[in-house]
Design a protein around this motif. Sequence first.
Motif, PDB file in Angstrom:
ATOM      1  N   VAL A 131     -52.389 -17.593  43.409  1.00 12.57           N
ATOM      2  CA  VAL A 131     -52.424 -16.674  42.267  1.00 12.57           C
ATOM      3  C   VAL A 131     -51.730 -15.367  42.649  1.00 12.57           C
ATOM      4  O   VAL A 131     -50.932 -14.817  41.892  1.00 12.57           O
ATOM      5  CB  VAL A 131     -53.874 -16.421  41.802  1.00 12.57           C
ATOM      6  N   ARG A 132     -52.036 -14.854  43.844  1.00 10.22           N
ATOM      7  CA  ARG A 132     -51.393 -13.638  44.348  1.00 10.22           C
ATOM      8  C   ARG A 132     -49.879 -13.791  44.357  1.00 10.22           C
ATOM      9  O   ARG A 132     -49.152 -12.924  43.879  1.00 10.22           O
ATOM     10  CB  ARG A 132     -51.885 -13.351  45.765  1.00 10.22           C
ATOM     11  N   ASP A 133     -49.389 -14.915  44.885  1.00 10.64           N
ATOM     12  CA  ASP A 133     -47.946 -15.115  44.974  1.00 10.64           C
ATOM     13  C   ASP A 133     -47.296 -15.163  43.599  1.00 10.64           C
ATOM     14  O   ASP A 133     -46.213 -14.599  43.396  1.00 10.64           O
ATOM     15  CB  ASP A 133     -47.628 -16.384  45.761  1.00 10.64           C
ATOM     16  N   LEU A 134     -47.951 -15.825  42.648  1.00  5.93           N
ATOM     17  CA  LEU A 134     -47.417 -15.862  41.282  1.00  5.93           C
ATOM     18  C   LEU A 134     -47.406 -14.468  40.665  1.00  5.93           C
ATOM     19  O   LEU A 134     -46.425 -14.067  40.025  1.00  5.93           O
ATOM     20  CB  LEU A 134     -48.225 -16.824  40.416  1.00  5.93           C
ATOM     21  N   LEU A 135     -48.480 -13.749  40.852  1.00  9.12           N
ATOM     22  CA  LEU A 135     -48.583 -12.407  40.291  1.00  9.12           C
ATOM     23  C   LEU A 135     -47.552 -11.474  40.915  1.00  9.12           C
ATOM     24  O   LEU A 135     -46.813 -10.774  40.205  1.00  9.12           O
ATOM     25  CB  LEU A 135     -50.000 -11.866  40.502  1.00  9.12           C
ATOM     26  N   LEU A 136     -47.469 -11.457  42.238  1.00  6.75           N
ATOM     27  CA  LEU A 136     -46.487 -10.590  42.898  1.00  6.75           C
ATOM     28  C   LEU A 136     -45.058 -10.996  42.553  1.00  6.75           C
ATOM     29  O   LEU A 136     -44.187 -10.139  42.397  1.00  6.75           O
ATOM     30  CB  LEU A 136     -46.700 -10.587  44.414  1.00  6.75           C
ATOM     31  N   GLY A 137     -44.825 -12.294  42.411  1.00  5.93           N
ATOM     32  CA  GLY A 137     -43.490 -12.746  42.015  1.00  5.93           C
ATOM     33  C   GLY A 137     -43.092 -12.191  40.658  1.00  5.93           C
ATOM     34  O   GLY A 137     -41.956 -11.721  40.466  1.00  5.93           O
ATOM     35  N   ALA A 138     -44.013 -12.223  39.708  1.00  6.85           N
ATOM     36  CA  ALA A 138     -43.733 -11.675  38.374  1.00  6.85           C
ATOM     37  C   ALA A 138     -43.522 -10.162  38.445  1.00  6.85           C
ATOM     38  O   ALA A 138     -42.592  -9.629  37.824  1.00  6.85           O
ATOM     39  CB  ALA A 138     -44.874 -12.019  37.423  1.00  6.85           C
ATOM     40  N   LEU A 139     -44.383  -9.473  39.194  1.00  8.08           N
ATOM     41  CA  LEU A 139     -44.242  -8.023  39.322  1.00  8.08           C
ATOM     42  C   LEU A 139     -42.922  -7.660  39.988  1.00  8.08           C
ATOM     43  O   LEU A 139     -42.228  -6.728  39.560  1.00  8.08           O
ATOM     44  CB  LEU A 139     -45.410  -7.443  40.125  1.00  8.08           C
ATOM     45  N   ASN A 140     -42.562  -8.391  41.044  1.00 13.14           N
ATOM     46  CA  ASN A 140     -41.310  -8.112  41.750  1.00 13.14           C
ATOM     47  C   ASN A 140     -40.097  -8.340  40.853  1.00 13.14           C
ATOM     48  O   ASN A 140     -39.154  -7.544  40.853  1.00 13.14           O
ATOM     49  CB  ASN A 140     -41.200  -8.970  43.011  1.00 13.14           C
ATOM     50  N   ALA A 141     -40.123  -9.428  40.091  1.00 11.66           N
ATOM     51  CA  ALA A 141     -38.994  -9.722  39.210  1.00 11.66           C
ATOM     52  C   ALA A 141     -38.830  -8.616  38.169  1.00 11.66           C
ATOM     53  O   ALA A 141     -37.710  -8.140  37.927  1.00 11.66           O
ATOM     54  CB  ALA A 141     -39.194 -11.074  38.524  1.00 11.66           C
ATOM     55  N   ALA A 142     -39.926  -8.191  37.564  1.00 10.58           N
ATOM     56  CA  ALA A 142     -39.852  -7.120  36.567  1.00 10.58           C
ATOM     57  C   ALA A 142     -39.433  -5.806  37.210  1.00 10.58           C
ATOM     58  O   ALA A 142     -38.591  -5.075  36.676  1.00 10.58           O
ATOM     59  CB  ALA A 142     -41.188  -6.967  35.854  1.00 10.58           C
TER      60      ALA A 142
END
Length: 196
Positions: free
Chosen positions: A163-174
């Motif tokens: 979940v952390r990786d998915l969340l950070l991935g979305a935050l990083n992309a944005a």
Amino acid sequence: MAGASTERALGKGDLTRRRILDAAAAEIARHGPAGAGLGAIAEAAGLRTGSLYFHFPSKQHLISAVLEEGIRASLQRLDAAMAAPQRATPAERLRAGITAHLRALAELSDYAVVVLAPQFAALHREVPGFRALRREYLRRWAELVAAAQDDGTLPAGPDPAEVRDLLLGALNAAGLAGQPPARTAEVVAALLRLPS
């Protein structure tokens, strides 16, 4: 990157080191580690090329310091957000972590590119200090997610690290796309149904 109060607390050597790191982060973000020139870094920092060696014995040491500074500064922002007394519930802490991460991406944009861009992955493996700091940052995020799952803020079941990786991935992309941090934080909080 540093504010006036931070600059007063730092000595001349520390301020010079900060200028070098900021200039190196910008140069590496634009040209990659191989294409980053020490002459360009020195010029951007207002120094002669030879002066860089007073602070960093080699280009590799400078690149390592940029990587470590990028993740260390992000970790400091996360810690500051978690230390705020109003961050009592897991939902409030998760919201604060999201905001801190997005602000770090915006405020440390050159460092963020060097730390996050896939083309620098091989470089990351060569810097033990960076790897240790990155593990610590990810550990703290996994704890935030796990606490939010434990209290029902986030659905239980999925592995907190995933979940952390998915969340950070979305935050990083944005964040790397230049989206405004405050607006992105609100959208993510709404998607996660975090209370205001």
